[in-house]
Design a protein around this motif. Structure first.
Motif, PDB file in Angstrom:
ATOM      1  N   ASP A   1     -37.901 -56.225  -4.715  1.00 57.84           N
ATOM      2  CA  ASP A   1     -36.857 -56.906  -5.474  1.00 57.84           C
ATOM      3  C   ASP A   1     -35.856 -55.928  -6.079  1.00 57.84           C
ATOM      4  O   ASP A   1     -35.023 -56.337  -6.902  1.00 57.84           O
ATOM      5  CB  ASP A   1     -37.494 -57.735  -6.605  1.00 57.84           C
ATOM      6  N   SER A   2     -35.916 -54.672  -5.697  1.00 58.38           N
ATOM      7  CA  SER A   2     -35.076 -53.648  -6.319  1.00 58.38           C
ATOM      8  C   SER A   2     -34.044 -53.129  -5.323  1.00 58.38           C
ATOM      9  O   SER A   2     -34.380 -52.790  -4.189  1.00 58.38           O
ATOM     10  CB  SER A   2     -35.937 -52.480  -6.815  1.00 58.38           C
ATOM     11  N   THR A   3     -32.801 -53.053  -5.770  1.00 54.97           N
ATOM     12  CA  THR A   3     -31.705 -52.592  -4.923  1.00 54.97           C
ATOM     13  C   THR A   3     -31.060 -51.354  -5.531  1.00 54.97           C
ATOM     14  O   THR A   3     -30.783 -51.308  -6.733  1.00 54.97           O
ATOM     15  CB  THR A   3     -30.649 -53.686  -4.748  1.00 54.97           C
ATOM     16  N   ILE A   4     -30.840 -50.356  -4.681  1.00 58.03           N
ATOM     17  CA  ILE A   4     -30.076 -49.167  -5.022  1.00 58.03           C
ATOM     18  C   ILE A   4     -28.713 -49.289  -4.343  1.00 58.03           C
ATOM     19  O   ILE A   4     -28.647 -49.592  -3.142  1.00 58.03           O
ATOM     20  CB  ILE A   4     -30.777 -47.890  -4.512  1.00 58.03           C
ATOM     21  N   LEU A   5     -27.644 -49.048  -5.063  1.00 51.47           N
ATOM     22  CA  LEU A   5     -26.328 -48.949  -4.447  1.00 51.47           C
ATOM     23  C   LEU A   5     -25.967 -47.479  -4.281  1.00 51.47           C
ATOM     24  O   LEU A   5     -26.136 -46.689  -5.213  1.00 51.47           O
ATOM     25  CB  LEU A   5     -25.249 -49.622  -5.307  1.00 51.47           C
ATOM     26  N   VAL A   6     -25.487 -47.128  -3.102  1.00 53.10           N
ATOM     27  CA  VAL A   6     -24.867 -45.823  -2.900  1.00 53.10           C
ATOM     28  C   VAL A   6     -23.365 -46.071  -2.827  1.00 53.10           C
ATOM     29  O   VAL A   6     -22.869 -46.714  -1.904  1.00 53.10           O
ATOM     30  CB  VAL A   6     -25.379 -45.129  -1.628  1.00 53.10           C
ATOM     31  N   ASP A   7     -22.672 -45.603  -3.842  1.00 55.53           N
ATOM     32  CA  ASP A   7     -21.238 -45.781  -4.042  1.00 55.53           C
ATOM     33  C   ASP A   7     -20.890 -47.222  -4.421  1.00 55.53           C
ATOM     34  O   ASP A   7     -21.638 -48.166  -4.136  1.00 55.53           O
ATOM     35  CB  ASP A   7     -20.426 -45.322  -2.838  1.00 55.53           C
ATOM     36  N   ALA A   8     -19.750 -47.327  -5.088  1.00 53.02           N
ATOM     37  CA  ALA A   8     -19.252 -48.629  -5.545  1.00 53.02           C
ATOM     38  C   ALA A   8     -17.735 -48.580  -5.445  1.00 53.02           C
ATOM     39  O   ALA A   8     -17.022 -48.622  -6.445  1.00 53.02           O
ATOM     40  CB  ALA A   8     -19.706 -48.903  -6.978  1.00 53.02           C
ATOM     41  N   GLY A   9     -17.239 -48.490  -4.211  1.00 55.24           N
ATOM     42  CA  GLY A   9     -15.839 -48.183  -3.988  1.00 55.24           C
ATOM     43  C   GLY A   9     -14.923 -49.364  -3.747  1.00 55.24           C
ATOM     44  O   GLY A   9     -13.786 -49.173  -3.309  1.00 55.24           O
ATOM     45  N   ILE A  10     -15.394 -50.568  -4.006  1.00 54.74           N
ATOM     46  CA  ILE A  10     -14.538 -51.752  -3.948  1.00 54.74           C
ATOM     47  C   ILE A  10     -14.620 -52.452  -5.300  1.00 54.74           C
ATOM     48  O   ILE A  10     -15.471 -52.126  -6.129  1.00 54.74           O
ATOM     49  CB  ILE A  10     -14.941 -52.712  -2.807  1.00 54.74           C
ATOM     50  N   ALA A  11     -13.749 -53.393  -5.534  1.00 56.70           N
ATOM     51  CA  ALA A  11     -13.680 -54.050  -6.841  1.00 56.70           C
ATOM     52  C   ALA A  11     -15.021 -54.672  -7.232  1.00 56.70           C
ATOM     53  O   ALA A  11     -15.778 -55.140  -6.380  1.00 56.70           O
ATOM     54  CB  ALA A  11     -12.591 -55.116  -6.830  1.00 56.70           C
ATOM     55  N   LYS A  12     -15.286 -54.669  -8.521  1.00 58.18           N
ATOM     56  CA  LYS A  12     -16.542 -55.204  -9.053  1.00 58.18           C
ATOM     57  C   LYS A  12     -16.819 -56.613  -8.544  1.00 58.18           C
ATOM     58  O   LYS A  12     -17.948 -56.927  -8.128  1.00 58.18           O
ATOM     59  CB  LYS A  12     -16.476 -55.207 -10.583  1.00 58.18           C
ATOM     60  N   THR A  13     -15.816 -57.472  -8.554  1.00 57.47           N
ATOM     61  CA  THR A  13     -16.024 -58.859  -8.124  1.00 57.47           C
ATOM     62  C   THR A  13     -16.373 -58.941  -6.641  1.00 57.47           C
ATOM     63  O   THR A  13     -17.140 -59.806  -6.224  1.00 57.47           O
ATOM     64  CB  THR A  13     -14.771 -59.706  -8.411  1.00 57.47           C
ATOM     65  N   LYS A  14     -15.791 -58.032  -5.836  1.00 59.83           N
ATOM     66  CA  LYS A  14     -16.113 -58.007  -4.407  1.00 59.83           C
ATOM     67  C   LYS A  14     -17.557 -57.540  -4.187  1.00 59.83           C
ATOM     68  O   LYS A  14     -18.252 -58.070  -3.308  1.00 59.83           O
ATOM     69  CB  LYS A  14     -15.144 -57.102  -3.656  1.00 59.83           C
TER      70      LYS A  14
END
Length: 251
Positions: free
Chosen positions: A21-34
């Motif tokens: 149930d755990s997610t890691i994001l690598v980078d967050a280079g688009i808008a928060k809402t997207k």
């Protein structure tokens, strides 16, 4: 580990890696809402994101970091890259060290281990990441002008390779880019060409069913079919056949 590439390319990059149930994001280079929408589209609740790891501070990798403030998500980046990141609340700021980072406390099962490695890009202290559980190892290598032996060593024996295949050098040379931009892209602190990526894959792939994702393709100086063909040809010369020894997807 489930892999979802939410965005890839010069307009933004974001990769979701999920274990349990755990997610890691690598980078967050688009808008928060997207990011929120694309997480939901692949069945991930934003509240299940336990950490965000930033490769470097260029906007196409950090634009959506306000997501961290909304959901109180820790954000990890090298000390150098934090010089150019101002959008994260101070209590969510964490520095990457040479030691691995392990998420194994209650509520985060199975455990997820993240190990960083140095890459070559025109940023302060850019990183690539190895994300692994007991069952699976995923290597993420985005913006880099070359792949060295230390990088290969870090990524070896992965089941999944997420690697940039940014450009065809002849297309860059023929482009309308200023000469300074052309030189940057083609330099050792720029981006990987299709041939460079293919050469790295021939060192990494062992023919055990690895999954390859070719990412961060230039919209002006590459073609998906060209990136795909270059990698497949190099691997074929090593005796590896797609769908028999590995799978490949161009993002």
């Amino acid at each position: 580990m489930k892999v979802d590439i939410l965005a890839s390319g010069s307009s933004g990059n974001c990769i979701a890696l999920t274990a349990g149930d755990s997610t890691i994001l690598v980078d967050a280079g688009i808008a928060k809402t997207k990011i929120e929408k694309r997480l939901l589209d692949v069945g991930i609740m934003p509240t299940n994101v336990v950490a965000i790891f930033i490769t470097h501070a260029h906007k196409d990798h950090t634009k959506g970091l306000p997501l961290a403030n909304k959901y109180q998500i820790p954000v990890y980046a090298s000390e150098g890259e934090w010089k150019d990141i101002q959008s994260v609340n101070e209590d969510l700021v964490y520095f990457i060290t040479q030691e691995s980072i392990l998420f194994d406390y209650e509520g985060y099962q199975p455990w997820i281990e993240i190990i960083s490695f140095d890459v070559h890009h025109d940023a302060y202290e850019p990183k690539g990441y190895v994300v692994q559980t007991k069952e699976r190892k995923v290597s993420v290598c985005l913006d880099t002008g070359k792949v060295d032996d230390d990088m290969l060593h870090a990524m070896k024996k992965s089941e999944v390779y997420i690697i940039e295949s940014n450009h065809e050098p002849r297309m860059v040379e023929a482009s309308s880019y200023p000469n300074s931009v052309k030189a940057r892209v083609l330099s050792d602190i720029g981006h990987l060409s299709n041939v460079q990526t293919a050469a790295a894959l021939t060192e990494l792939i062992q023919g055990k069913g690895e999954q390859i994702y070719l990412t961060h393709l230039s919209s002006n100086n590459n073609l998906p079919a060209l990136a795909e063909m270059t990698a497949k040809r190099a691997l074929y010369q090593k005796g590896f056949i797609e769908k028999k020894h590995y799978t490949l997807e161009v993002i």
